[in-house]
Design a protein around this motif. Structure first.
Motif, PDB file in Angstrom:
ATOM      1  N   LEU A 115       0.687  -1.231  -0.116  1.00 46.09           N
ATOM      2  CA  LEU A 115       0.065   0.062  -0.015  1.00 46.09           C
ATOM      3  C   LEU A 115       1.035   1.144  -0.073  1.00 46.09           C
TER       4      LEU A 115
ATOM      5  N   ALA B  82       2.028   1.507  -3.534  1.00 50.30           N
ATOM      6  CA  ALA B  82       0.992   2.056  -4.413  1.00 50.30           C
ATOM      7  C   ALA B  82       0.741   3.377  -4.208  1.00 50.30           C
ATOM      8  N   VAL B  83       0.747   4.030  -2.992  1.00 45.52           N
ATOM      9  CA  VAL B  83       0.485   5.370  -2.779  1.00 45.52           C
ATOM     10  C   VAL B  83       1.740   6.408  -3.439  1.00 45.52           C
TER      11      VAL B  83
ATOM     12  N   MET C  61       0.923   6.408  -7.064  1.00 46.23           N
ATOM     13  CA  MET C  61      -0.260   7.170  -7.208  1.00 46.23           C
ATOM     14  C   MET C  61       0.211   8.660  -7.397  1.00 46.23           C
TER      15      MET C  61
ATOM     16  N   ILE D 132      -5.225   2.791 -11.709  1.00 47.65           N
ATOM     17  CA  ILE D 132      -5.178   1.802 -10.653  1.00 47.65           C
ATOM     18  C   ILE D 132      -5.050   0.642 -10.893  1.00 47.65           C
TER      19      ILE D 132
ATOM     20  N   TYR E   3      -8.924  -2.720  -3.075  1.00 44.70           N
ATOM     21  CA  TYR E   3      -9.928  -1.522  -2.672  1.00 44.70           C
ATOM     22  C   TYR E   3     -10.116  -1.803  -1.042  1.00 44.70           C
TER      23      TYR E   3
ATOM     24  N   PHE F 142      -7.120  -1.110   1.213  1.00 45.15           N
ATOM     25  CA  PHE F 142      -6.616   0.396   0.839  1.00 45.15           C
ATOM     26  C   PHE F 142      -7.408   1.284   1.678  1.00 45.15           C
TER      27      PHE F 142
ATOM     28  N   THR G 143     -11.159   5.247  -0.705  1.00 48.90           N
ATOM     29  CA  THR G 143     -10.801   4.317  -1.734  1.00 48.90           C
ATOM     30  C   THR G 143      -9.740   4.698  -2.656  1.00 48.90           C
ATOM     31  N   PRO G 144      -8.999   3.888  -3.299  1.00 47.21           N
ATOM     32  CA  PRO G 144      -7.897   4.570  -4.160  1.00 47.21           C
ATOM     33  C   PRO G 144      -8.289   5.447  -5.236  1.00 47.21           C
ATOM     34  N   ARG G 145      -9.539   5.296  -5.756  1.00 48.56           N
ATOM     35  CA  ARG G 145     -10.055   6.129  -6.938  1.00 48.56           C
ATOM     36  C   ARG G 145     -10.115   7.572  -6.096  1.00 48.56           C
TER      37      ARG G 145
END
Length: 782
Positions: A729, A732-733, A736, A743, A759, A762, A769-771
């Protein structure tokens, strides 16, 4: 004499003719002896293709069913209710009947090929079943488990008997295909919670017969050989003839070579043509046998016709062969005559009597001269180019605008004075291992890094790599657009480059990137900045991508009083023999040191090590056996340690020896700490590996998966899956915030395969949520 001399000057003409004639005669002799076998192979090959077509269709059906079952058992295994039932403890209450009823409706009744589903709870040693009673006991399954040591390979189809008797007086067995899915085993090697899916084998056979009904001949037979050497006949129950054929197939198959597609067997005086194909993922082999037909009359007629035609062609060929040979030889004759008359070849070469040896000598001589000239030209240009780039990076003020533009033009460099520059430093991790390689191997690695890095980064901007003959390589970057806008893309490409180098060359590289500069005279400044940033690998770890922004994110610089206070507390805990307290204080000290500038960080660590050395000397006065202090902590080699994690491991080895009461306890604690740190380092480096888990880590380290999880949780206060999710995670950040990837791409890059699970975890960690997280970051940038 004239005839002999003439023949000697044209001996290759005679050789060409004799060679062709011998070849034609040899082909004729071979053709007459093997034509029968070739035709026979052709006929049998057609029969094999028909069999292969049927086998391929059957293989597709089985693989399609295998894929459906795998997806079905994985979706069932990942169901939250199923997992809750799988790991239910004795003191917990759970409505398992409702879960089983749901499985009946969603899995068993919805899929005609499913016979039943078991949910195994290792805590209660119970099987919750959709077949029979809710808590079911399958004796045949227990026998199979016992034979395999308590666990069966996951997602591997196994053919077995299942007791489907309605009462004890009438025993009835049914053949089923069983799949099992689990992740961990307990200390006894039993599955620690599993989902078992039983498939109707009769349904599979009926499906195969229904689809291939048109092509299934009455006399042909199809068999399945499972990976446990169990034969099954598809068309019917294993008959007497089928049993004998199966025994012959099982005896013949292991002796075949990999290139053989079919073979023959003989049963009771009758020959059979057998073809086979392997089924992926299952370990099964499909066999199809067909009796020989009476095709020999047709084969004999066809063989006679081919021989007659071959003889006619041979006679016609010999008649025109001489003229063809002369036509082939004529250009060679003219070329040899022309070259013999040349004066630049030398007397020894020109005096050669053998035409082709003469031409070969001429070619080798010319090629050697051209190759030497070309190599000298390229080598000189490359040295001049590398010399200019090194001078520019190391002392850019000495390069005037005129020299810069002239050198770029001379060496075909894409750089322009009016555009901004960036310098990227690629530093070798574990450089000590690189220096131990031979000179040629090291040069090859440097060449690979330079070329691969240039290939990746050229997708965003102009690049040129420079070998600075040290532990790093510099890459010059320039673009017609602003490099600041391309920084996110460059960082993404650097991460992909690092991953590629690690996978293909097992080479770990740390990357650092300078800020952009607007003039070529600031290239040295940018290089020094990138080099200084790379020093923070000591904190970030290996295979990291560092920028000036990373240093700013380290937070407020602590006061030296706080560092000295933690240092004194660490020394006090060590003096008192408190291992746990020493470990905690060392971790706290290093957390504070991380926030310092690199030079202050090194000075603080050197000071702490020096004080620690005096403490060890003082403690040794009262010990029967002195503590053997790790030499790395007590010498200049400490500065060669590449990460703070390695530094902490070395220091902890000394603390463990000081604070342990007995030799056995010291060895156990030291081993567990090292194992926990190895697990953490493995996860930090291979977090994107989908296969990474407790089993894989246990295989690498050499202990059981249960012990791996126990040691890691004892030292890190969290389980291996929780720590892997945290690392993934965090990465992933980073993607992003520093890339344009969507995603789904980010999810796969950091090691998540299931989007819904990504999801879920996260949102559990970040509360969104990621979005929504990405949308918020985009809005903040605007």
């Amino acid at each position: 004499m004239k005839i002999t001399k003439k023949l000697g000057s044209k001996k290759y003409l005679a050789r060409i003719y004799l060679w062709f004639a011998s070849l034609i005669l040899l082909v004729t002799a071979i053709l007459s002896s093997v034509v029968y076998y070739n035709v026979q192979e052709k006929v049998f090959d057609n029969e094999y293709k028909n069999s292969r077509k049927l086998l391929a269709q059957t293989k597709y059906n089985i693989e399609y069913l295998d894929n459906m079952v795998r997806n079905l058992i994985l979706s069932t295994y990942n169901n939250n209710d199923v997992r809750a039932l799988m790991y239910l403890n004795d003191d917990e209450k759970f409505d398992y009947m409702n879960v089983i009823n749901k499985l009946k409706s969603s899995v068993v009744w919805s899929n005609s090929f499913v016979q039943s589903v078991y949910i195994y709870n290792n805590n209660k040693k119970n099987y919750y079943s959709t077949y029979g009673q809710f808590i079911h006991k399958d004796v045949e399954w227990e026998k199979l488990l016992q034979a395999h040591g308590g666990s069966i390979p996951p997602l591997k189809p196994i053919v077995r008997n299942m007791d489907v008797s309605l009462d004890a007086s009438h025993v009835q067995m049914e053949k089923v295909l069983t799949y099992v899915m689990y992740e961990l085993t307990d200390e006894q090697g039993r599955m620690d919670g599993a989902v078992i899916l039983n498939i109707k084998l009769e349904w599979l056979f009926n499906n195969i017969k229904a689809i291939n009904n048109v092509e299934m001949e009455q006399l042909s037979k199809m068999f399945i050989l499972s990976d446990d050497q169990q034969f099954m006949e598809v068309n019917e129950a294993l008959s007497e003839e089928g049993t004998k054929l199966a025994a012959l197939l099982q005896e013949k198959y292991p002796t075949l070579r990999a290139a053989e597609n079919y073979f023959t067997i003989k049963l009771d005086g009758n020959k059979y043509l057998a073809a086979y194909i392997t089924v992926d993922h299952t370990g099964w082999i499909l066999f199809k046998t067909v009796p020989y037909d009476e095709a020999y009359v047709y084969l004999n007629k066809l063989r006679t016709s081919i021989i007659i035609i071959t003889v006619i062609v041979l006679l016609a060929t010999l008649l025109v062969l001489y003229q063809v040979s002369r036509g082939i030889y004529r250009p060679v004759e003219q070329l040899v005559a022309q070259l013999r008359s040349s004066h630049f070849l030398g007397e020894e070469t020109a005096a050669s009597k053998d035409e082709f040896i003469f031409l070969q000598d001429v070619y080798k001589n010319s090629a050697a001269q051209l190759g030497q000239f070309h190599q000298e030209k390229i080598s000189g240009q490359q040295r001049m180019k590398n010399r200019f780039l090194s001078k520019w990076i190391l002392n850019s003020l000495s390069v005037s605008i005129a020299d810069f533009e002239a050198s770029c033009l001379e060496h075909k460099l894409p750089f322009r004075q009016e555009h901004n520059f960036m310098i990227c430093v690629l530093k070798f991790d574990n450089y000590k291992h690189v220096t131990e390689k031979s000179f040629e191997e090291k040069e090859l690695l440097v060449f690979a890094v330079m070329n691969i890095a240039s290939e990746f980064l050229s997708q965003a901007c102009y690049t040129e790599a420079v070998d600075l003959r040290n532990d790093h390589v510099a890459v010059i970057l320039q673009s017609e657009t602003s490099l600041d806008h391309l920084e996110a893309l460059i960082l993404q490409l650097l991460k992909e480059c690092q991953t590629y180098l690690f996978q293909c060359y097992n080479l770990s590289i740390t990357s650092s990137l300078s800020a952009s500069v607007g003039d070529h005279t600031y290239a040295t400044t940018a290089y020094q900045q990138a080099l200084n940033v790379s020093m923070y690998r000591f904190i970030a770890g290996k295979m990291s991508v560092l920028t000036q922004g990373y240093i700013k994110q380290l937070g407020q610089i602590p006061s030296m009083d706080r560092v000295l206070e933690l240092e004194n507390q660490l020394l006090e805990q060590v003096r008192n023999g408190n291992y746990r307290g020493s470990a905690d204080k060392l971790a706290a000290l290093l957390d504070e040191v991380k926030k310092l500038e690199y030079s202050d960080m090194m000075l603080s660590l050197l000071h702490a090590v020096n004080q620690f050395k005096y403490l060890v000397y003082d403690l040794n006065k009262s010990r029967k056996e002195p503590v053997k202090v790790n030499t790395i902590l007590m010498s200049k080699e400490m500065l060669q340690i590449e990460t703070i994690g390695e530094f902490q491991t070395k220091w902890m080895e000394v603390i463990e020896e000081i604070t342990s009461d007995t030799e056995v306890e010291r060895d156990r604690i030291s081993e567990d700490v090292v194992i926990a740190l190895r697990i953490q380092e493995m996860i930090d480096e291979r977090y994107a590996d989908l296969n990474l888990g407790a089993s894989e880590i246990a295989t690498v380290i050499g202990i059981s998966p249960a012990k791996v999880g126990k040691i890691f949780k004892a030292h890190k206060q969290m389980s291996i899956p929780d720590y892997m999710n945290r690392v993934r995670l965090e990465r992933a950040v980073e993607w992003m915030e520093n890339s344009q990837l969507n995603i789904q791409d980010i999810m796969r890059k950091v090691g998540f395969e299931n989007e819904s699970y990504f999801y879920k975890v996260f949102k559990a960690k970040f509360g969104t949520t990621p979005r929504e997280f990405m949308a918020k970051r985009i809005k903040e940038r605007m």
